[in-house]
Design a protein around this motif. Structure first.
Motif, short mmCIF file in Angstrom:
data_model
loop_
_atom_site.label_atom_id
_atom_site.label_comp_id
_atom_site.label_asym_id
_atom_site.label_seq_id
_atom_site.Cartn_x
_atom_site.Cartn_y
_atom_site.Cartn_z
N PRO A 1 0.83 -1.22 0.00
CA PRO A 1 0.00 0.00 0.00
C PRO A 1 0.86 1.27 0.00
O PRO A 1 1.99 1.27 0.49
N GLU A 2 0.30 2.32 -0.55
CA GLU A 2 1.02 3.59 -0.64
C GLU A 2 1.44 4.13 0.73
O GLU A 2 2.47 4.77 0.87
N GLU A 3 0.63 3.85 1.77
CA GLU A 3 0.92 4.38 3.10
C GLU A 3 1.93 3.51 3.86
O GLU A 3 2.35 3.87 4.96
N GLY A 4 2.30 2.36 3.29
CA GLY A 4 3.25 1.47 3.95
C GLY A 4 2.59 0.19 4.44
O GLY A 4 1.35 0.08 4.50
N MET A 5 3.41 -0.77 4.78
CA MET A 5 2.94 -2.06 5.28
C MET A 5 3.07 -2.12 6.80
O MET A 5 3.77 -1.33 7.40
N PHE A 6 2.38 -3.07 7.42
CA PHE A 6 2.75 -3.46 8.77
C PHE A 6 3.24 -4.90 8.71
O PHE A 6 3.48 -5.42 7.62
N MET A 7 3.46 -5.56 9.85
CA MET A 7 4.12 -6.86 9.78
C MET A 7 3.80 -7.73 10.98
O MET A 7 3.54 -7.25 12.09
N PHE A 8 3.83 -9.04 10.76
CA PHE A 8 3.98 -9.99 11.83
C PHE A 8 5.49 -10.12 12.06
O PHE A 8 6.25 -10.34 11.11
N ASP A 9 5.92 -9.96 13.30
CA ASP A 9 7.36 -10.01 13.58
C ASP A 9 7.65 -11.01 14.68
O ASP A 9 6.77 -11.42 15.43
N GLN A 10 8.90 -11.41 14.76
CA GLN A 10 9.37 -12.32 15.79
C GLN A 10 10.66 -11.74 16.37
O GLN A 10 11.68 -11.70 15.68
N THR A 11 10.59 -11.27 17.62
CA THR A 11 11.74 -10.66 18.27
C THR A 11 12.55 -11.71 19.01
O THR A 11 12.01 -12.49 19.81
N VAL A 12 13.86 -11.71 18.77
CA VAL A 12 14.78 -12.58 19.49
C VAL A 12 15.27 -11.82 20.73
O VAL A 12 15.80 -10.71 20.62
N SER A 13 15.09 -12.43 21.90
CA SER A 13 15.51 -11.81 23.15
C SER A 13 16.28 -12.84 23.99
O SER A 13 15.98 -14.03 23.95
N ILE A 14 17.26 -12.35 24.75
CA ILE A 14 18.04 -13.19 25.64
C ILE A 14 17.58 -12.97 27.08
O ILE A 14 17.51 -11.83 27.54
N LEU A 15 17.28 -14.04 27.79
CA LEU A 15 16.85 -13.94 29.18
C LEU A 15 18.02 -13.54 30.06
O LEU A 15 19.09 -14.17 30.01
N ALA A 16 17.83 -12.52 30.88
CA ALA A 16 18.91 -12.01 31.72
C ALA A 16 19.46 -13.08 32.65
O ALA A 16 20.67 -13.10 32.94
N ASN A 17 18.61 -13.97 33.12
CA ASN A 17 19.05 -14.99 34.07
C ASN A 17 18.82 -16.40 33.54
O ASN A 17 18.55 -17.33 34.29
#
Length: 345
Positions: free
Chosen positions: A249-265
């Motif tokens: 679309p002209e206004e831009g896309m959105f997304m399904f995303d998957q964030t990689v995070s590291i557990l502090a402990n």
């Protein structure tokens, strides 16, 4: 016993070969990494390809914990910040954002993530606390045989009379539903935070078909002719013979995303960093693109010509994906959900 397709077998062989290119240091065989993963085809691919490739590259064992963002979040909160059951998690940013604020994650040690440097700016998120491991861009999907004037912009959902009564939306329980609200707020209001304007605009769509997860059934039956769709799902429907297409679309896309995070402990933090870098590597990113038609987040991945129809968003087109303030959404979750239920028919 899972019966692998020829495609999965070949992909697994490719993954094992690719793992040798990554050059990870081997660690003691008795080390085990618990990897949360989605179910269905994701679980199958992780069992057949991703997990074996990482085991070969690292010398460790992988145990899969199948669920979703809500389940993983509940497991972490039940265990507490000090004794999480996972060392690494890859989940939708809407869930990761809340867990990050509660102190579960640490700022990434980029010396242990050389592939982070090659990520698109879009994938370097949360001030260094996360990296996007998978992106499914969402544009406007539609039935080419049932639509005379193809959509070009999100505003066409409001302006094209032939769409009336045949528009599909994700409901607010799905992260895409939340993004639909923020998008409408941005387009018709001052910015993504102008939810009054967003709700007013969505109400003007009139009767819509809402789902929590699967819009494909309604599009296949012709109950809807247009809806927000990720390009990978449109590719799968096209391969099944359905006359469909998806546009940026002209206004831009959105997304399904998957964030990689590291557990502090987390119990196996060093192994978690190896796995994170493995996920962000060009080799693994290409494997996921071929299997799920997701857009690679590593800028070194070049989509081959025979895959471009199914993975059309890469390179410069990645800048057309919009991002959102999930802290804002999570803080107002109950209020927004209640307004959605009263507003969207």
């Amino acid at each position: 016993m899972t019966k692998l397709t020829r495609r999965q077998t070949l992909a697994g062989m490719g993954a094992l070969s690719a793992a040798g290119l990554i050059g990870m240091p081997a660690i003691a065989q008795e080390k085990t990494l618990i990897v949360p993963t989605l179910g269905g085809v994701w679980e199958q691919f992780w069992r057949s390809t991703i997990a074996p490739a990482f085991e070969k590259a690292s010398g460790a064992k992988v145990t899969l914990d199948v669920g979703n963002g809500r389940v993983f979040g509940a497991n972490l909160r039940a265990a507490g910040v000090d004794k999480p059951p996972y060392s690494i998690i890859m989940t939708n940013e809407v869930f990761a954002s809340g867990l990050r604020k509660e102190g579960f994650f640490e700022k990434l040690d980029l010396t242990k993530l050389p592939n982070y440097n090659d990520l698109y700016p879009l994938a370097k998120i949360a001030d260094g606390f996360g990296a996007t491991g998978a992106i499914s861009p969402i544009g406007i999907g539609y039935r080419t045989d049932l639509v005379k004037t193809p959509p070009k912009a999100w505003k066409d959902l409001w302006n094209n009379e032939e769409f009336k009564g045949k528009i599909g939306l994700y409901n607010f329980a799905n992260s895409a539903g939340k993004m639909e609200l923020l998008l409408a707020s941005k387009i018709f209001g001052k910015d993504q935070y102008d939810v009054d304007a967003g709700f007013d605009a969505l109400a003007k769509l009139g009767q819509v078909i809402q789902v929590d997860f699967n819009l494909s059934t309604a599009l296949s039956s012709g109950e809807i002719v247009v809806a927000p769709f990720d390009f990978g799902e449109i590719a799968r429907l096209r391969k099944q013979g359905l006359p469909v297409d998806c546009v940026v679309p002209e206004e831009g896309m959105f997304m399904f995303d998957q964030t990689v995070s590291i557990l502090a402990n987390g119990p196996e933090k060093e192994l978690a960093y190896q796995y994170a870098d493995f996920l962000l590597s060009p080799e693994t990113q290409m494997l996921m693109a071929k299997e799920f038609f997701v857009s690679p987040t590593n800028s070194k991945v070049i989509i081959p010509d025979d895959l471009k129809a199914d993975v059309p968003v890469s390179g410069e087109a990645m800048t057309k994906i919009l991002t959102w303030d999930w802290d804002f959404v999570n803080e107002k979750q109950a209020e927004l959900a209640e307004r959605w239920a009263k507003t969207i028919l």
